[in-house]
Enzyme design. Structure first.
Site, PDB file in Angstrom:
ATOM      1  N   HIS A 147     -45.539 -10.687  20.043  1.00  0.00           N
ATOM      2  CA  HIS A 147     -45.581 -11.706  18.998  1.00  0.00           C
ATOM      3  C   HIS A 147     -45.684 -11.121  17.603  1.00  0.00           C
ATOM      4  O   HIS A 147     -46.368 -10.105  17.404  1.00  0.00           O
ATOM      5  CB  HIS A 147     -46.771 -12.638  19.257  1.00  0.00           C
ATOM      6  CG  HIS A 147     -46.767 -13.221  20.627  1.00  0.00           C
ATOM      7  ND1 HIS A 147     -47.514 -12.677  21.655  1.00  0.00           N
ATOM      8  CD2 HIS A 147     -46.102 -14.272  21.149  1.00  0.00           C
ATOM      9  CE1 HIS A 147     -47.302 -13.386  22.770  1.00  0.00           C
ATOM     10  NE2 HIS A 147     -46.454 -14.357  22.479  1.00  0.00           N
ATOM     11  N   ASP A 159     -49.041  -8.066  18.772  1.00  0.00           N
ATOM     12  CA  ASP A 159     -49.244  -7.437  20.072  1.00  0.00           C
ATOM     13  C   ASP A 159     -47.894  -6.936  20.553  1.00  0.00           C
ATOM     14  O   ASP A 159     -47.035  -6.612  19.731  1.00  0.00           O
ATOM     15  CB  ASP A 159     -49.915  -8.413  21.059  1.00  0.00           C
ATOM     16  CG  ASP A 159     -49.148  -9.724  21.202  1.00  0.00           C
ATOM     17  OD1 ASP A 159     -47.944  -9.777  20.864  1.00  0.00           O
ATOM     18  OD2 ASP A 159     -49.750 -10.714  21.667  1.00  0.00           O
ATOM     19  N   SER A 197     -45.125 -19.533  23.190  1.00  0.00           N
ATOM     20  CA  SER A 197     -46.263 -18.849  22.576  1.00  0.00           C
ATOM     21  C   SER A 197     -46.056 -18.529  21.103  1.00  0.00           C
ATOM     22  O   SER A 197     -47.032 -18.299  20.382  1.00  0.00           O
ATOM     23  CB  SER A 197     -46.576 -17.553  23.343  1.00  0.00           C
ATOM     24  OG  SER A 197     -45.455 -16.684  23.347  1.00  0.00           O
TER      25      SER A 197
END
Length: 366
Positions: free
Chosen positions: A325, A322, A38
């Site tokens: 990340h 968040d 991610s």
């Protein structure tokens, strides 16, 4: 699909010209391939049945195209690195890349994915590294089909840059979730790190056997310092979850040794290591990052941004977007130091800029 126009496009992509037709400088490498999770996913998870997808606001609030599936408010580190390498666009995700776009590289990264196939599967479907390698092999076949010539494609791939950044989820979404995965009962931390490095070695060798020669291998960052880890496990009055950082240090040490091993074994290739833990800002305030223990957006139960809720206004002052990340501001810092090392410990044995400019066909000095 294969015709005169295709061949012309391919030749233009390979040809050694100083500038593109629009007058912009030619990228430093003909193509850039990205493998990962991610941290660099550009939208490959958007259509998968998984909770690990973020194609909704406020993600992408600072990205020109909005919420594309990037786990960030703006650009990922791979996006910034593509810019540093001279590409006039960000590398497209494999899930939506056109045949024409393949010639300059593809992003195969997938949120929640890992080195191990089972990693992150409790969140739903993802694209683990082994599957990303299969997708790259399919890309090569499409490139060969376009050129009609294996050798032309092979010569191109040898000049391309390959970025690989995986391992975080093998800890966060595998080893440190004993209620979901048996690895912590099967392996000690030391044995787990060795098993990961061994599997990673085989996977990188597969890339090499498929034509890759210039590798950027990213170490795992200090996962014990992310807001989610501190929330779930507590810091016991320390800045981060020390035990988690000690765990990934074992993997990173093995990865450095692997880079040394590969550079000795493959004389016609070059491998570099990116020291993500060393790039963690010792003094965030010095770079304008005032907030580093919580993310910029309001999060849901998964630690991802809650949908359609406005994030903080001063995003450039946050290290985290968040609960997992980094913000675009932090990605710019790490990508810049990956491209041109600020400290001798940032990259080993050279930085990405030097790797891009390296002529592997040149005779070795004696």
């Amino acid at each position: 699909m294969v015709g005169e126009r295709w061949v012309v496009i391919f030749v233009l992509a390979v040809a050694c010209k100083l500038r593109w037709a629009d007058g912009q400088p030619k990228p430093q490498v003909p193509c850039f391939f990205i493998f990962g999770d991610s941290l660099v996913d550009a939208g490959n998870n958007n259509k998968l049945p998984t909770d690990a997808k973020v194609n909704y606001p406020p993600y992408g609030v600072d990205y020109p195209k909005g919420a594309t599936g990037r786990f960030c408010n703006g650009k990922t580190s791979a996006d910034v690195l593509a810019e540093k390498l001279g590409f006039g666009h960000h590398i497209p995700p494999y899930a939506s890349a056109s045949d024409q776009a393949l010639l300059q590289g593809v992003n195969y990264a997938s949120g929640s994915a890992g080195i191990r196939d089972e990693t992150g599967q409790h969140m739903g479907e993802n694209i683990p590294f082994n599957k990303q390698l299969e997708n790259h092999k399919a890309t090569i076949s499409r490139m060969v089909g376009a050129s009609g010539d294996n050798q032309t494609t092979n010569n191109l791939l040898k000049k391309c840059l390959y970025y690989v950044g995986l391992g975080s989820n093998d800890y966060l979404n595998n080893y440190f979730l004993p209620q979901r995965y048996p690895t912590s009962k099967t392996f000690t931390l030391d044995a787990y790190a060795k098993a990961l490095v061994t599997q990673f070695s085989e996977q990188i060798t597969t890339l090499y056997n498929n034509g890759a020669r210039k590798f950027i291998l990213s170490g795992v960052g200090n996962i014990g310092c992310i807001p989610q880890a501190m929330r779930l496990y507590g810091t016991n009055s320390t800045v981060c979850v020390i035990s988690m950082n000690q765990a990934i240090a074992l993997f990173n040490t093995g990865l450095v040794a692997l880079v040394n091993q590969f550079n000795q074994k493959f004389a016609d290739g070059k491998f570099i290591y990116i020291n993500c833990t060393g790039m963690v800002i010792q003094d965030p305030f010095a770079l304008g990052l005032k907030y580093f223990t919580s993310g910029c957006c309001e999060v849901n139960e998964l630690g991802q941004c809650a949908a359609d809720i406005a994030p903080c206004a001063k995003r450039s002052e946050y290290l985290f977007w968040d609960s997992f990340h980094p913000t675009e501001a932090m990605n710019v810092i790490t990508a810049t130091r990956t491209y041109t090392a600020e400290m001798p410990t940032d990259t080993f044995p050279m930085d990405a800029r030097s790797l891009a400019q390296l002529d592997l066909a040149a005779p070795k000095a004696t």
